[in-house]
Design a protein around this motif. Structure first.
Motif, PDB file in Angstrom:
ATOM      1  N   THR A 250      -1.415  -4.714   1.569  1.00  0.00           N
ATOM      2  CA  THR A 250      -1.748  -4.924   0.148  1.00  0.00           C
ATOM      3  C   THR A 250      -3.165  -4.453  -0.184  1.00  0.00           C
ATOM      4  O   THR A 250      -3.535  -4.367  -1.347  1.00  0.00           O
ATOM      5  CB  THR A 250      -1.597  -6.408  -0.250  1.00  0.00           C
ATOM      6  N   SER A 251      -3.956  -4.151   0.876  1.00  0.00           N
ATOM      7  CA  SER A 251      -5.302  -3.627   0.592  1.00  0.00           C
ATOM      8  C   SER A 251      -5.217  -2.171   0.112  1.00  0.00           C
ATOM      9  O   SER A 251      -6.198  -1.625  -0.392  1.00  0.00           O
ATOM     10  CB  SER A 251      -6.182  -3.735   1.837  1.00  0.00           C
ATOM     11  N   ILE A 252      -4.045  -1.543   0.293  1.00  0.00           N
ATOM     12  CA  ILE A 252      -3.885  -0.172  -0.218  1.00  0.00           C
ATOM     13  C   ILE A 252      -3.629  -0.258  -1.724  1.00  0.00           C
ATOM     14  O   ILE A 252      -2.691  -0.938  -2.157  1.00  0.00           O
ATOM     15  CB  ILE A 252      -2.691   0.541   0.474  1.00  0.00           C
ATOM     16  N   GLU A 253      -4.445   0.403  -2.484  1.00  0.00           N
ATOM     17  CA  GLU A 253      -4.260   0.370  -3.937  1.00  0.00           C
ATOM     18  C   GLU A 253      -2.932   1.040  -4.298  1.00  0.00           C
ATOM     19  O   GLU A 253      -2.629   2.123  -3.791  1.00  0.00           O
ATOM     20  CB  GLU A 253      -5.410   1.119  -4.606  1.00  0.00           C
ATOM     21  N   GLY A 257       3.118  -5.574  -3.266  1.00  0.00           N
ATOM     22  CA  GLY A 257       3.565  -6.746  -2.505  1.00  0.00           C
ATOM     23  C   GLY A 257       4.217  -6.351  -1.198  1.00  0.00           C
ATOM     24  O   GLY A 257       4.711  -5.235  -1.056  1.00  0.00           O
ATOM     25  N   VAL A 258       4.164  -7.295  -0.239  1.00  0.00           N
ATOM     26  CA  VAL A 258       4.805  -7.061   1.065  1.00  0.00           C
ATOM     27  C   VAL A 258       5.515  -8.340   1.478  1.00  0.00           C
ATOM     28  O   VAL A 258       4.955  -9.430   1.349  1.00  0.00           O
ATOM     29  CB  VAL A 258       3.755  -6.710   2.162  1.00  0.00           C
ATOM     30  N   SER A 259       6.765  -8.222   1.929  1.00  0.00           N
ATOM     31  CA  SER A 259       7.427  -9.390   2.509  1.00  0.00           C
ATOM     32  C   SER A 259       8.136  -8.949   3.781  1.00  0.00           C
ATOM     33  O   SER A 259       8.366  -7.761   4.001  1.00  0.00           O
ATOM     34  CB  SER A 259       8.415 -10.003   1.510  1.00  0.00           C
ATOM     35  N   VAL A 260       8.474  -9.942   4.612  1.00  0.00           N
ATOM     36  CA  VAL A 260       9.097  -9.632   5.905  1.00  0.00           C
ATOM     37  C   VAL A 260      10.442 -10.325   5.980  1.00  0.00           C
ATOM     38  O   VAL A 260      10.556 -11.502   5.647  1.00  0.00           O
ATOM     39  CB  VAL A 260       8.209 -10.160   7.065  1.00  0.00           C
ATOM     40  N   ASP A 261      11.487  -9.595   6.335  1.00  0.00           N
ATOM     41  CA  ASP A 261      12.754 -10.247   6.653  1.00  0.00           C
ATOM     42  C   ASP A 261      13.475  -9.448   7.736  1.00  0.00           C
ATOM     43  O   ASP A 261      13.475  -8.218   7.727  1.00  0.00           O
ATOM     44  CB  ASP A 261      13.647 -10.447   5.406  1.00  0.00           C
ATOM     45  N   ALA A 276       3.853   7.387   1.417  1.00  0.00           N
ATOM     46  CA  ALA A 276       3.565   8.119   2.647  1.00  0.00           C
ATOM     47  C   ALA A 276       2.427   7.446   3.415  1.00  0.00           C
ATOM     48  O   ALA A 276       2.484   7.299   4.638  1.00  0.00           O
ATOM     49  CB  ALA A 276       3.209   9.564   2.317  1.00  0.00           C
ATOM     50  N   GLN A 277       1.409   6.987   2.669  1.00  0.00           N
ATOM     51  CA  GLN A 277       0.256   6.335   3.300  1.00  0.00           C
ATOM     52  C   GLN A 277       0.687   5.057   4.038  1.00  0.00           C
ATOM     53  O   GLN A 277       0.216   4.766   5.137  1.00  0.00           O
ATOM     54  CB  GLN A 277      -0.773   6.004   2.213  1.00  0.00           C
ATOM     55  N   VAL A 278       1.608   4.303   3.409  1.00  0.00           N
ATOM     56  CA  VAL A 278       2.100   3.061   4.021  1.00  0.00           C
ATOM     57  C   VAL A 278       2.881   3.378   5.296  1.00  0.00           C
ATOM     58  O   VAL A 278       2.673   2.757   6.343  1.00  0.00           O
ATOM     59  CB  VAL A 278       2.972   2.267   3.010  1.00  0.00           C
ATOM     60  N   VAL A 279       3.769   4.367   5.212  1.00  0.00           N
ATOM     61  CA  VAL A 279       4.582   4.732   6.372  1.00  0.00           C
ATOM     62  C   VAL A 279       3.662   5.148   7.527  1.00  0.00           C
ATOM     63  O   VAL A 279       3.842   4.725   8.680  1.00  0.00           O
ATOM     64  CB  VAL A 279       5.574   5.871   6.031  1.00  0.00           C
ATOM     65  N   LYS A 280       2.645   5.929   7.221  1.00  0.00           N
ATOM     66  CA  LYS A 280       1.719   6.414   8.236  1.00  0.00           C
ATOM     67  C   LYS A 280       1.022   5.238   8.925  1.00  0.00           C
ATOM     68  O   LYS A 280       0.916   5.180  10.151  1.00  0.00           O
ATOM     69  CB  LYS A 280       0.670   7.297   7.547  1.00  0.00           C
TER      70      LYS A 280
END
Ligand SMILES: Nc1ncnc2c1ncn2[C@@H]1O[C@H](COP(=O)(O)OP(=O)(O)OP(=O)(O)O)[C@@H](O)[C@H]1O
Length: 324
Positions: A250-253, A257-261, A276-280
């Protein structure tokens, strides 16, 4: 000159500052709504939002406290007769005569509208069998009755169909047929204005939607347009070998939101360009075994406009801003 041309273009439905008060209750408040010719428009809102009251004013069953409603270019209150024979209505609650057959009902509707229509053609069009059409409707299932009422609405090839929960009582096969039928009518140039609580159905069938909440039209747009406005444009689901709890995505502008399941990270974006930035970043921390991209459903968008909180992203500030 341009302005004059635009003013002359006829919408199937146009309301201006439409308002209805019942004593202290403001059932419909300052609604500006436009439904274009040939468009399929879903009219949504929670119970008590003001949908029926709006429809009742369009049909001149109720008089507005303020504002105007225009249907097929005529003032709904001053020229209801000019409108009546050009619209077809599938009401939420309807009465059929148990002892009459479907064909007799249709003959009656054709007479009442003074239309030149063939009952057999209408029966085929809504997927009733000719044999069933000669049975008394007292023995009909809800779905068969619904098809008959729709056939009655189609008498005279109306320019505007107003359908209240058209899929009600239909099985999945019937729901798909109803959707195809509605699309077929729209392709002939008929505008379709329909209310439904089955949001997946609305999403599949409609060109645009309007969402009412507490008497106000809080959104009027395509489903895609609503996704952009709310920022609920997309989600990424990353299946991972190990959940990287140390990462603060979530620090990436642009990540909202992020959740885990089930060993999967579900990441929502206000800026889908950041995928792409998140995947990396996740890939550098753990093994990614699968990637799926999902869009916010109409149900999620509906929630964000009607549960009384701000949608995840930028919420339109006035109805004018949300017009497509
Ligand atoms: N005849 C009436 N007299 C007083 N209040 C009314 C009347 N008709 C509607 N209302 C009120 O106006 C508001 C809007 O009602 P409306 O029936 O238009 O909502 P709706 O969106 O059609 O709801 P639903 O999905 O439950 O049919 C509600 O608060 C309702 O109680």
């Amino acid at each position: 000159m341009w302005v004059a041309c635009e003013t002359l273009s006829m919408a199937a439905i146009r309301t201006q500052s439409l308002t209805k008060r019942f004593g202290d209750v403001v059932a419909v408040r300052d609604v500006n709504l436009t439904v274009e010719e040939g468009e399929i428009f879903g009219f949504l809102g929670p119970n008590g939002a003001g949908k029926s009251t709006t429809i009742n004013m369009l049909l001149d069953f109720m008089r507005p406290s303020e504002g105007t409603a225009e249907v097929l270019g005529h003032d709904a209150q001053k020229e209801p007769r000019a409108i009546r024979n050009r619209i077809g209505i599938l009401p939420g609650g309807y009465d059929l005569y148990d002892r009459l057959t479907a064909r007799e009902h249709l003959e009656f509707a054709i007479d009442a509208k003074n239309a030149d229509a063939d009952p057999s053609e209408l029966i085929d069009r809504v997927g009733l069998s000719q044999e069933d059409a000669d049975r008394k409707v007292g023995g009909y299932s809800k779905g068969m009755a619904q098809r008959l009422v729709l056939a009655s609405a189609l008498v005279g090839d109306p320019d505007l169909l107003i359908l209240d929960e058209p899929s009600s009582g239909l099985d999945p096969h019937g729901i798909r047929e109803m959707r195809e039928l509605i699309r077929g009518e729209a392709d002939r140039g008929t505008a379709v204005f329909f209310s439904s609580h089955i949001l997946s159905e609305v999403e599949a069938a409609c060109d645009r939607v309007g969402i009412m909440n507490n008497g106000r039209l809080v959104a009027e747009n395509t489903v895609e347009g609503l996704r952009e406005l709310t920022g609920a444009s997309s989600q990424l689901i990353l299946k991972v070998g190990r959940v990287p709890t140390e990462l603060d995505l979530t620090s990436i502008e642009g990540v909202s939101g992020v959740s885990v399941d089930d060993s999967a990270l579900r990441v929502s974006f206000s800026d889908p360009g950041k995928k792409a930035q998140v995947v990396k970043r996740v890939d550098a921390a753990t093994r990614i075994t699968d990637i799926k991209s999902e869009q916010a459903s109409l149900e999620e968008l509906f929630d964000s406009y009607t549960r009384g909180e701000e949608p995840t992203g930028r919420k339109p500030e006035s109805p004018a801003e949300v017009s497509a």
